[in-house]
Design a protein around this motif. Structure first.
Motif, PDB file in Angstrom:
ATOM      1  N   TYR A 131      -2.845   7.954   2.435  1.00  0.00           N
ATOM      2  CA  TYR A 131      -3.906   7.850   3.430  1.00  0.00           C
ATOM      3  C   TYR A 131      -3.741   8.891   4.529  1.00  0.00           C
ATOM      4  O   TYR A 131      -2.635   9.330   4.837  1.00  0.00           O
ATOM      5  CB  TYR A 131      -3.908   6.451   4.075  1.00  0.00           C
ATOM      6  N   PHE A 164       0.838  -1.195   0.000  1.00  0.00           N
ATOM      7  CA  PHE A 164       0.000   0.000   0.000  1.00  0.00           C
ATOM      8  C   PHE A 164       0.877   1.250   0.000  1.00  0.00           C
ATOM      9  O   PHE A 164       1.935   1.281   0.622  1.00  0.00           O
ATOM     10  CB  PHE A 164      -0.896   0.030   1.245  1.00  0.00           C
ATOM     11  N   LEU A 200      -7.476   3.610   5.208  1.00  0.00           N
ATOM     12  CA  LEU A 200      -7.137   2.204   5.016  1.00  0.00           C
ATOM     13  C   LEU A 200      -7.981   1.394   6.007  1.00  0.00           C
ATOM     14  O   LEU A 200      -7.829   1.529   7.220  1.00  0.00           O
ATOM     15  CB  LEU A 200      -5.653   1.980   5.270  1.00  0.00           C
ATOM     16  N   ASP A 228     -10.088  -2.821   2.982  1.00  0.00           N
ATOM     17  CA  ASP A 228      -8.891  -3.041   2.186  1.00  0.00           C
ATOM     18  C   ASP A 228      -8.218  -4.359   2.554  1.00  0.00           C
ATOM     19  O   ASP A 228      -7.602  -4.999   1.702  1.00  0.00           O
ATOM     20  CB  ASP A 228      -7.908  -1.884   2.380  1.00  0.00           C
TER      21      ASP A 228
END
Length: 252
Positions: free
Chosen positions: A42, A37, A93, A182
């Motif tokens: 984020y 990720f 997330l 996620d």
């Protein structure tokens, strides 16, 4: 969504397109068949803490992960998940954990259900039997907080509104809300080094160990769960069994 499950000795990643949730699921098998990720994209990490399913372990680890990446960690526990909880999905997330529903219920009983008052008069004679405990915790909750639970808890936490103390066991709603996450992690695999190493790589935190599960469980057990208790648990967790199997591609 990335569902990390157990199939033989491999880590399986199932990727669902966020653009079209109904399209055929593409299954990718391997150690890391995709990039980690991008944590800089984020603002926060949202952990839905499903009780007695590795949530405390994840909470401690994700607190350190969030600190490293200058993110806010938001934790929700005991209250039902709502569509409004995903209002900032592009910058958040979303992570949760699921454990075998029967094992989760047994853990909850041993952790905090054998005696009514923690730390007081803990004798075999004062202990609550397993089925008595399930009857107590399955009484209609007051309001939207479902802290103690023994039956179809995932379907209630992820699939119900909890409005008016009504906790429906909706598998379809629970699955749809889980698709917003996620990562849905399989609790049982958090003990595996390869599994946790993959998680560390995914969140760019190889230097931060995940650690161990909550060790606050009673030092001794006044009551041992029987085969009859296990059969009873399977009966009252049929919806959760379907959900758990569907999420991780298992057979029921």
């Amino acid at each position: 969504i990335i569902l990390i499950n157990s199939r033989l000795e491999m880590v399986t990643f199932i990727a669902l397109s966020s653009a079209n949730r109904s399209e055929k699921v593409q299954q990718l098998v391997g150690d890391l068949p995709f990039s980690p990720f991008n944590m800089s994209s984020y603002d926060s990490i949202f952990l839905y803490h499903a009780r007695k399913a590795g949530g405390s372990t994840m909470r401690r680890w994700l607190r350190r992960v969030a600190n490293k990446h200058n993110l806010t960690l938001k934790v929700q526990e005991g209250y039902p998940l709502q569509e409004s909880d995903f209002h900032n999905k592009s910058r958040t997330l979303y992570i949760t954990t699921l454990r075998d529903p029967v094992e989760r219920a047994i853990s909850s009983y041993y952790f905090e259900g054998q005696w009514l008052e923690a730390g007081k008069n803990r004798t075999k004679e004062s202990a609550i039997g397993f089925k008595t405990w399930t009857e107590i915790v399955n009484i209609k909750p007051r309001g939207r907080l479902l802290w103690h639970c023994a039956s179809d808890c995932y379907c209630k936490w992820f699939g119900s509104s909890g409005e008016g103390g009504v906790w429906n066991r909706n598998v379809t709603n629970a699955m749809e809300r889980l698709k917003h996450f996620d990562m849905v992690l399989q609790t049982e695999r958090l003990k595996e080094k390869n599994y946790t190493a993959n998680l560390q790589i995914l969140l760019s935190t190889k230097e931060i160990p995940i650690g161990h599960s909550n060790a606050k469980r009673a030092a001794w057990n006044a009551y041992e769960v029987t085969e009859s208790d296990l059969a009873f648990l399977e009966e009252i967790n049929q919806n959760d069994r379907v959900l758990y199997a569907a999420v991780f591609g298992l057979t029921t």
